[in-house]
Design a protein around this motif. Structure first.
Motif, PDB file in Angstrom:
ATOM      1  N   LYS A 353       0.782  -1.102  -0.108  1.00  0.00           N
ATOM      2  CA  LYS A 353       0.054  -0.002   0.095  1.00  0.00           C
ATOM      3  C   LYS A 353       0.828   1.314  -0.054  1.00  0.00           C
ATOM      4  O   LYS A 353       0.584   2.326  -0.682  1.00  0.00           O
ATOM      5  N   TYR A 354       2.091   1.080   0.602  1.00  0.00           N
ATOM      6  CA  TYR A 354       3.127   2.431   0.593  1.00  0.00           C
ATOM      7  C   TYR A 354       3.255   2.563  -0.786  1.00  0.00           C
ATOM      8  O   TYR A 354       3.518   3.727  -1.124  1.00  0.00           O
ATOM      9  N   GLU A 355       4.012   1.606  -1.596  1.00  0.00           N
ATOM     10  CA  GLU A 355       4.506   1.789  -2.565  1.00  0.00           C
ATOM     11  C   GLU A 355       3.346   2.475  -3.512  1.00  0.00           C
ATOM     12  O   GLU A 355       3.588   3.221  -4.777  1.00  0.00           O
ATOM     13  N   LEU A 356       2.027   1.834  -3.468  1.00  0.00           N
ATOM     14  CA  LEU A 356       1.135   2.338  -4.692  1.00  0.00           C
ATOM     15  C   LEU A 356       0.758   3.794  -4.181  1.00  0.00           C
ATOM     16  O   LEU A 356       0.458   4.658  -5.021  1.00  0.00           O
ATOM     17  N   TYR A 359       3.317   6.234  -5.574  1.00  0.00           N
ATOM     18  CA  TYR A 359       3.233   6.429  -7.085  1.00  0.00           C
ATOM     19  C   TYR A 359       2.211   7.311  -7.476  1.00  0.00           C
ATOM     20  O   TYR A 359       2.378   8.161  -8.319  1.00  0.00           O
ATOM     21  N   GLU A 360       0.922   6.958  -6.835  1.00  0.00           N
ATOM     22  CA  GLU A 360      -0.117   7.864  -7.419  1.00  0.00           C
ATOM     23  C   GLU A 360      -1.138   7.797  -5.968  1.00  0.00           C
ATOM     24  O   GLU A 360      -1.429   6.810  -5.262  1.00  0.00           O
ATOM     25  N   GLU A 361      -1.310   8.985  -5.525  1.00  0.00           N
ATOM     26  CA  GLU A 361      -2.156   9.431  -4.322  1.00  0.00           C
ATOM     27  C   GLU A 361      -3.430   8.701  -4.609  1.00  0.00           C
ATOM     28  O   GLU A 361      -4.214   9.277  -5.675  1.00  0.00           O
ATOM     29  N   GLY A 362      -4.021   7.961  -3.848  1.00  0.00           N
ATOM     30  CA  GLY A 362      -5.275   7.355  -3.619  1.00  0.00           C
ATOM     31  C   GLY A 362      -5.407   6.239  -4.340  1.00  0.00           C
ATOM     32  O   GLY A 362      -6.550   5.440  -4.408  1.00  0.00           O
ATOM     33  N   LEU A 363      -4.329   5.548  -4.906  1.00  0.00           N
ATOM     34  CA  LEU A 363      -4.394   4.441  -5.653  1.00  0.00           C
ATOM     35  C   LEU A 363      -4.514   3.147  -4.680  1.00  0.00           C
ATOM     36  O   LEU A 363      -5.130   2.253  -4.953  1.00  0.00           O
ATOM     37  N   SER A 364      -4.005   3.301  -3.728  1.00  0.00           N
ATOM     38  CA  SER A 364      -3.974   2.260  -2.600  1.00  0.00           C
ATOM     39  C   SER A 364      -5.547   1.882  -1.843  1.00  0.00           C
ATOM     40  O   SER A 364      -6.046   1.076  -1.316  1.00  0.00           O
ATOM     41  N   LYS A 365      -6.393   3.133  -2.079  1.00  0.00           N
ATOM     42  CA  LYS A 365      -7.508   3.355  -1.503  1.00  0.00           C
ATOM     43  C   LYS A 365      -8.527   2.954  -2.397  1.00  0.00           C
ATOM     44  O   LYS A 365      -9.919   2.806  -2.095  1.00  0.00           O
ATOM     45  N   ARG A 366      -8.491   2.249  -3.555  1.00  0.00           N
ATOM     46  CA  ARG A 366      -9.332   1.679  -4.551  1.00  0.00           C
ATOM     47  C   ARG A 366     -10.082   0.559  -3.893  1.00  0.00           C
ATOM     48  O   ARG A 366      -9.363  -0.141  -3.069  1.00  0.00           O
ATOM     49  N   PRO A 367     -11.291   0.229  -4.358  1.00  0.00           N
ATOM     50  CA  PRO A 367     -11.752  -1.013  -3.747  1.00  0.00           C
ATOM     51  C   PRO A 367     -10.924  -2.373  -3.959  1.00  0.00           C
ATOM     52  O   PRO A 367     -10.317  -2.647  -4.932  1.00  0.00           O
ATOM     53  N   HIS A 368     -10.764  -2.912  -3.083  1.00  0.00           N
ATOM     54  CA  HIS A 368      -9.682  -3.889  -2.726  1.00  0.00           C
ATOM     55  C   HIS A 368     -10.051  -5.165  -1.851  1.00  0.00           C
ATOM     56  O   HIS A 368     -10.854  -5.063  -1.299  1.00  0.00           O
TER      57      HIS A 368
END
Length: 434
Positions: A353-356, A359-368
């Motif tokens: 999640k840190y790497e995502l 790279y782009e803010e909010g990428l790790s907060k997508r539905p997962h």
């Protein structure tokens, strides 16, 4: 003598008496070269070959006898089948693998315009016919066209050049325009030039002219005027437009498998779809993304992408990190794959999640969803309890190798897909269908 008469005499001679070499050679010389139909009839003499090979050798010319032996050796159905089986080679699974391409750099060149010509009308008893040189044809365009049957940019070549226009003709005839060159791309293809978006092909059949063809040259008829009644000027066609474009897919797949190398992402994709990514007991087995399709009973199809494994510091482009993170950006929801066989597996989830996020803010907060793989190993059950204590959301434990608890993953995957479809429709957009 005809071929059929020769065959009939030949068979009658072999069945009743020993042929005379002189007479049979005369018959053969009279028929000259046998036709293909005659060779087909001789193919049926395979069973008689041992007994009548001397007679056949007498009847045929030396070069034809060698050719007949070669045909008989391969004309037998059983022998030909055995030879075909020997020639077949098993194609390896690696050669059958098709990688998914979501980014492509394309150099496009429009067709060159045709040349205008310098010509004057010539006719008996008409001394001053005047100029009649026609213009050249325009060069062909290079056009990007969205096609719903295309799913990947793998078929897009790195270079495309339009067709050139034809040169003009006399008698005021214009040259033909160059044909258009179409490049079929998937729906949702974004066209960029110098980092700026110049086109977004979202609908089936939508087109974008990537490079315009050059204008055709002018013939000397074009320069006719009251001041110049006999122009001698003709121009060349213009060169086509040249551009360097970057094609990207907004959506590579519905779901993306995100994890560290050797976490079992490829094995998991094999277990839930018909995709065949490479699987090996060493890291970085997957260097190119693979997309597998999960089929459901309601005829819905969910695309799942096996993204190459990322490492710590991927947002700094370590280990081709930026190229791998770009694939994750093109997925609508994520599946974090954690290896339960290592100590402290929750650290993997935090690092991913840190790497995502870097790279782009909010990428790790997508539905997962969080997938705990390799539950079949002995030390994994103890790590699963510790993982559930440190992760707020639900964890799906499974084994891609043995297939344990894959049903729970498929049901949760369908829920994520339905939520994605409802969200897109609520915003007035069409969800990506596979």
């Amino acid at each position: 003598m005809g071929d059929s008469v020769f065959i009939a005499n030949f068979l009658e001679t072999m069945l009743h008496h020993t042929p005379s070499p002189d007479s049979l050679q005369v018959d053969m010389l009279g028929s000259k070269i046998l036709s293909s139909r005659t060779w087909a009839l001789l193919d049926g003499l395979w069973q008689w070959r041992p007994a009548y090979s001397p007679h056949i050798q007498i009847c045929l010319l030396p070069q034809q006898f060698k050719s007949w032996q070669r045909i008989l050796s391969t004309s037998c159905a059983k022998c030909a089948k055995n030879q075909r089986l020997k020639q077949k080679r098993a194609i390896s699974e690696k050669k059958l693998t098709r990688y998914f391409v979501d980014h492509r750099r394309v150099y496009v060149i429009g067709g060159r315009g045709g040349q205008g010509i310098n010509s004057f009308h010539s006719e008996p008893r008409k001394e001053f016919g005047g100029p009649d040189g026609g213009n050249g044809g325009d060069g062909g365009h290079v056009i990007l066209k969205a096609d719903q049957q295309i799913k990947s940019l793998a078929s897009v070549l790195p270079l495309y050049q339009g067709f050139d226009g034809e040169r003009g003709r006399s008698k005021n005839c214009y040259g033909a325009n160059g044909g258009y060159t179409y490049i079929k791309v998937p729906l949702g293809t974004v066209v960029k030039e110098d980092g700026k978006i110049v086109a977004d092909l979202a609908q089936h059949g939508e087109e974008y002219v990537a490079a315009y063809g050059g204008t055709g040259g002018k013939g000397n008829r074009f320069f006719l005027s009251n001041e110049n009644r006999a122009p001698m000027t003709a121009t060349l066609g213009e060169s086509g437009q040249e551009r360097v474009l970057h094609l990207e897919l907004k959506t590579m797949a519905h779901a993306g498998l995100v994890g560290f190398p050797n976490a079992g992402k490829s094995s998991l994709l094999r277990a839930i779809s018909n995709a065949k990514p490479a699987v090996a007991p060493y890291p970085f087995t997957t260097l190119n993304p693979h997309v597998g399709i999960v089929h459901y009973q309601d005829y819905e199809q969910v695309a799942v992408a096996d993204v190459p494994g990322i490492i710590r510091g991927a947002h700094l482009n370590r280990g081709l990190g930026l190229a791998f993170l770009r694939h994750i950006e093109h997925c609508r929801f994520l599946l974090f794959v954690v290896d339960l066989s290592v100590s402290e597996p929750w650290i993997q989830l935090q690092d991913l999640k840190y790497e995502l996020e870097q790279y782009e803010e909010g990428l790790s907060k997508r539905p997962h969803a969080v997938i705990a793989n390799k539950i079949d190993l002995p030390q994994s059950k103890a790590n699963l309890l510790l993982l559930k204590e440190r992760v707020e959301q639900s964890v799906i434990p499974l084994s891609a190798l043995t297939g344990d608890n894959l049903e729970a993953l498929l049901l949760h995957l369908k829920d994520l897909y339905d939520a994605y479809v409802n969200t897109e429709q609520s915003h007035g957009q069409n969800p990506v269908k596979w």
